[in-house]
Design a protein around this motif. Structure first.
Motif, PDB file in Angstrom:
ATOM      1  N   VAL A   1    -112.371 -33.008 -20.231  1.00 53.46           N
ATOM      2  CA  VAL A   1    -111.843 -33.746 -19.095  1.00 53.46           C
ATOM      3  C   VAL A   1    -112.168 -33.051 -17.776  1.00 53.46           C
ATOM      4  CG1 VAL A   1    -109.591 -32.585 -19.070  1.00 53.46           C
ATOM      5  CG2 VAL A   1    -109.784 -34.942 -18.251  1.00 53.46           C
ATOM      6  N   VAL A   2    -112.459 -31.758 -17.809  1.00 49.91           N
ATOM      7  CA  VAL A   2    -112.593 -30.976 -16.572  1.00 49.91           C
ATOM      8  C   VAL A   2    -113.700 -31.487 -15.654  1.00 49.91           C
ATOM      9  CG1 VAL A   2    -113.082 -28.688 -15.624  1.00 49.91           C
ATOM     10  CG2 VAL A   2    -111.518 -28.931 -17.567  1.00 49.91           C
ATOM     11  N   PRO A   3    -114.971 -31.480 -16.072  1.00 43.75           N
ATOM     12  CA  PRO A   3    -116.007 -31.947 -15.142  1.00 43.75           C
ATOM     13  C   PRO A   3    -115.905 -33.431 -14.813  1.00 43.75           C
ATOM     14  CG  PRO A   3    -116.944 -31.633 -17.326  1.00 43.75           C
ATOM     15  CD  PRO A   3    -115.546 -31.074 -17.367  1.00 43.75           C
ATOM     16  N   LEU A   4    -115.354 -34.217 -15.726  1.00 43.04           N
ATOM     17  CA  LEU A   4    -115.244 -35.657 -15.496  1.00 43.04           C
ATOM     18  C   LEU A   4    -114.169 -35.983 -14.467  1.00 43.04           C
ATOM     19  CD1 LEU A   4    -115.670 -36.975 -19.139  1.00 43.04           C
ATOM     20  CD2 LEU A   4    -117.408 -36.636 -17.372  1.00 43.04           C
ATOM     21  N   SER A   5    -113.125 -35.179 -14.421  1.00 43.36           N
ATOM     22  CA  SER A   5    -112.088 -35.368 -13.412  1.00 43.36           C
ATOM     23  C   SER A   5    -112.638 -35.078 -12.014  1.00 43.36           C
ATOM     24  CB  SER A   5    -110.897 -34.457 -13.715  1.00 43.36           C
ATOM     25  OG  SER A   5    -109.843 -34.677 -12.799  1.00 43.36           O
ATOM     26  N   PHE A   6    -113.426 -34.011 -11.897  1.00 47.99           N
ATOM     27  CA  PHE A   6    -114.084 -33.681 -10.629  1.00 47.99           C
ATOM     28  C   PHE A   6    -115.018 -34.816 -10.220  1.00 47.99           C
ATOM     29  CE2 PHE A   6    -116.921 -30.258  -8.418  1.00 47.99           C
ATOM     30  CZ  PHE A   6    -116.496 -30.697  -7.171  1.00 47.99           C
ATOM     31  N   LEU A   7    -115.721 -35.375 -11.181  1.00 45.49           N
ATOM     32  CA  LEU A   7    -116.636 -36.484 -10.927  1.00 45.49           C
ATOM     33  C   LEU A   7    -115.883 -37.722 -10.436  1.00 45.49           C
ATOM     34  CD1 LEU A   7    -119.525 -37.709 -11.158  1.00 45.49           C
ATOM     35  CD2 LEU A   7    -118.930 -38.305 -13.524  1.00 45.49           C
ATOM     36  N   ALA A   8    -114.776 -38.051 -11.086  1.00 43.83           N
ATOM     37  CA  ALA A   8    -113.985 -39.220 -10.682  1.00 43.83           C
ATOM     38  C   ALA A   8    -113.496 -39.071  -9.250  1.00 43.83           C
ATOM     39  CB  ALA A   8    -112.809 -39.407 -11.641  1.00 43.83           C
ATOM     40  N   SER A   9    -113.051 -37.884  -8.903  1.00 43.23           N
ATOM     41  CA  SER A   9    -112.592 -37.618  -7.544  1.00 43.23           C
ATOM     42  C   SER A   9    -113.726 -37.800  -6.541  1.00 43.23           C
ATOM     43  CB  SER A   9    -112.021 -36.198  -7.457  1.00 43.23           C
ATOM     44  OG  SER A   9    -111.633 -35.881  -6.147  1.00 43.23           O
ATOM     45  N   HIS A  10    -114.927 -37.358  -6.918  1.00 43.28           N
ATOM     46  CA  HIS A  10    -116.098 -37.498  -6.055  1.00 43.28           C
ATOM     47  C   HIS A  10    -116.422 -38.971  -5.811  1.00 43.28           C
ATOM     48  CE1 HIS A  10    -119.994 -36.321  -4.317  1.00 43.28           C
ATOM     49  NE2 HIS A  10    -120.483 -37.356  -4.971  1.00 43.28           N
ATOM     50  N   TYR A  11    -116.406 -39.778  -6.857  1.00 41.26           N
ATOM     51  CA  TYR A  11    -116.687 -41.209  -6.712  1.00 41.26           C
ATOM     52  C   TYR A  11    -115.662 -41.879  -5.795  1.00 41.26           C
ATOM     53  CZ  TYR A  11    -120.643 -42.333  -9.765  1.00 41.26           C
ATOM     54  OH  TYR A  11    -121.901 -42.476 -10.295  1.00 41.26           O
TER      55      TYR A  11
ATOM     56  N   PRO B   1    -121.995 -21.751  -7.332  1.00 40.47           N
ATOM     57  CA  PRO B   1    -122.049 -22.713  -8.441  1.00 40.47           C
ATOM     58  C   PRO B   1    -123.408 -22.719  -9.136  1.00 40.47           C
ATOM     59  CG  PRO B   1    -122.197 -23.861  -6.343  1.00 40.47           C
ATOM     60  CD  PRO B   1    -121.943 -22.425  -6.016  1.00 40.47           C
ATOM     61  N   LEU B   2    -123.382 -23.029 -10.435  1.00 43.19           N
ATOM     62  CA  LEU B   2    -124.566 -22.952 -11.289  1.00 43.19           C
ATOM     63  C   LEU B   2    -124.871 -24.301 -11.935  1.00 43.19           C
ATOM     64  CD1 LEU B   2    -123.566 -19.615 -13.058  1.00 43.19           C
ATOM     65  CD2 LEU B   2    -125.299 -19.841 -11.266  1.00 43.19           C
ATOM     66  N   GLY B   3    -126.123 -24.443 -12.361  1.00 38.15           N
ATOM     67  CA  GLY B   3    -126.533 -25.634 -13.093  1.00 38.15           C
ATOM     68  C   GLY B   3    -126.739 -26.849 -12.207  1.00 38.15           C
ATOM     69  N   HIS B   4    -127.045 -27.953 -12.862  1.00 43.02           N
ATOM     70  CA  HIS B   4    -127.262 -29.229 -12.197  1.00 43.02           C
ATOM     71  C   HIS B   4    -126.031 -30.109 -12.358  1.00 43.02           C
ATOM     72  CE1 HIS B   4    -131.623 -28.790 -11.417  1.00 43.02           C
ATOM     73  NE2 HIS B   4    -131.564 -27.999 -12.472  1.00 43.02           N
ATOM     74  N   GLY B   5    -125.710 -30.867 -11.329  1.00 38.73           N
ATOM     75  CA  GLY B   5    -124.584 -31.775 -11.391  1.00 38.73           C
ATOM     76  C   GLY B   5    -124.974 -33.134 -11.959  1.00 38.73           C
ATOM     77  N   PHE B   6    -123.972 -33.997 -12.108  1.00 36.41           N
ATOM     78  CA  PHE B   6    -124.203 -35.368 -12.567  1.00 36.41           C
ATOM     79  C   PHE B   6    -124.988 -36.154 -11.514  1.00 36.41           C
ATOM     80  CE2 PHE B   6    -120.129 -34.394 -14.778  1.00 36.41           C
ATOM     81  CZ  PHE B   6    -120.502 -34.691 -16.081  1.00 36.41           C
ATOM     82  N   ASP B   7    -125.810 -37.091 -11.971  1.00 38.94           N
ATOM     83  CA  ASP B   7    -126.417 -38.055 -11.062  1.00 38.94           C
ATOM     84  C   ASP B   7    -125.342 -39.048 -10.638  1.00 38.94           C
ATOM     85  OD1 ASP B   7    -128.935 -36.915 -11.258  1.00 38.94           O
ATOM     86  OD2 ASP B   7    -129.562 -38.236 -12.898  1.00 38.94           O
ATOM     87  N   ILE B   8    -125.380 -39.432  -9.368  1.00 40.00           N
ATOM     88  CA  ILE B   8    -124.395 -40.365  -8.822  1.00 40.00           C
ATOM     89  C   ILE B   8    -125.054 -41.718  -8.598  1.00 40.00           C
ATOM     90  CG2 ILE B   8    -122.758 -40.792  -6.944  1.00 40.00           C
ATOM     91  CD1 ILE B   8    -122.051 -38.382  -8.702  1.00 40.00           C
ATOM     92  N   PHE B   9    -124.372 -42.785  -9.009  1.00 35.51           N
ATOM     93  CA  PHE B   9    -124.911 -44.141  -8.898  1.00 35.51           C
ATOM     94  C   PHE B   9    -123.948 -45.004  -8.079  1.00 35.51           C
ATOM     95  CE2 PHE B   9    -126.403 -42.275 -12.880  1.00 35.51           C
ATOM     96  CZ  PHE B   9    -127.777 -42.479 -12.791  1.00 35.51           C
TER      97      PHE B   9
END
Length: 275
Positions: A124-134, A101-109
């Motif tokens: 929607v792609v990276p945001l869906s992955f983010l929602a699943s992570h939260y 994997p490449l680049g920096h991910g979202f900051d998590i709060f």
């Protein structure tokens, strides 16, 4: 950024058409050496044995799982040119070259009570992955994830089923009014903006530049954090070619350029010059 970046050969598990000749969902099985990706990171994908397609194509990661047999990533993509059309024609069992994997991910709060997602089209792609992570974090069960999903028309809405699995609420807008709110997705968000200005919310966004520019104007100096995943053309994915440079603010009235692939693709929305 992940500590490990590898060039790997992956085997296609499925490559399914979601919207005829437009959106596809691919699952790829990869070697155990793949580093666990973070929401917001991406991979460079290259079709093997195609001399006319030497450069890889960047794809945000839609989902990731590491089961007993091998890690699997999901790529939800849109066909826009020769590379993605060639990708859409690949079958289960065929192989790809994947860098990442490449680049920096979202900051998590984890302290936030409301996670607001603003997606335009394939954003929607990276945001869906983010929602699943939260949803997997051991945090307050009362966490609310609200998604705003915009598209040209009802036929171009993609990824809604996955969002409905992880989000408290999913709000739809279409440019032509064929589904949900008739208008821009930023207008839909604007109606609810006041409820997110109490210090307990954060916004994440990904979509076309016009949507991002409208969002930046909407936010202005309002007291809420917003991180965006930028969609830029990339040739190398590792910062060498400088083909994905974006214009950002610097100290005072000065400006500078940063590389979407290596410095991003995640940035604070107020850092970028949206001209």
């Amino acid at each position: 950024m992940s500590d490990v970046m590898s060039l790997l050969v992956g085997q296609i598990v499925q490559n399914r058409e979601l919207v005829p000749r437009y959106f596809f969902l691919m699952s790829v099985k990869l070697p155990e050496s793949l580093a666990t990706p973070l929401p917001g990171q991406f991979v460079m994908v290259r079709v093997r044995d195609r001399r006319d397609l030497l450069l890889g194509r960047p794809f945000s990661i839609y989902a990731f799982a590491r089961d007993k047999t091998a890690p699997v990533i999901e790529l939800l993509y849109r066909t826009t040119g020769r590379g993605t059309i060639a990708l859409s024609r690949l079958k289960s069992g065929e192989y790809l070259e994947i860098l990442g994997p490449l680049g920096h991910g979202f900051d998590i709060f984890p302290e936030m009570k409301k996670i607001v997602l603003l997606a335009g089209g394939i954003g929607v792609v990276p945001l869906s992955f983010l929602a699943s992570h939260y949803r997997k974090l051991p945090i307050n069960d009362r966490l609310r994830i609200i998604a705003y999903l915009g598209a040209k028309s009802a036929d171009h809405i993609v990824g809604m089923d996955r969002l409905q699995e992880t989000c408290t609420d999913v709000k739809i807008s279409t440019d032509d009014g064929s589904s949900g709110y008739h208008g821009f997705v930023t207008e839909l968000l604007a109606d609810d903006m006041e409820s997110y200005l109490h210090g307990d919310s954060v916004i994440y966004a990904c979509g076309p530049p016009a949507m991002m520019k409208r969002l930046a104007k909407l936010l202005g100096d309002r007291p809420i954090s917003c991180q965006v995943s930028v969609e830029e053309r990339m040739a190398c994915g590792v910062g060498a070619c400088l083909g994905c440079a974006i214009h950002v603010k610097a100290v005072g009235d000065k400006t500078r350029y940063r590389r979407a692939c290596q410095d991003g693709p995640i940035f604070d929305i107020r850092e970028i010059i949206w001209n």
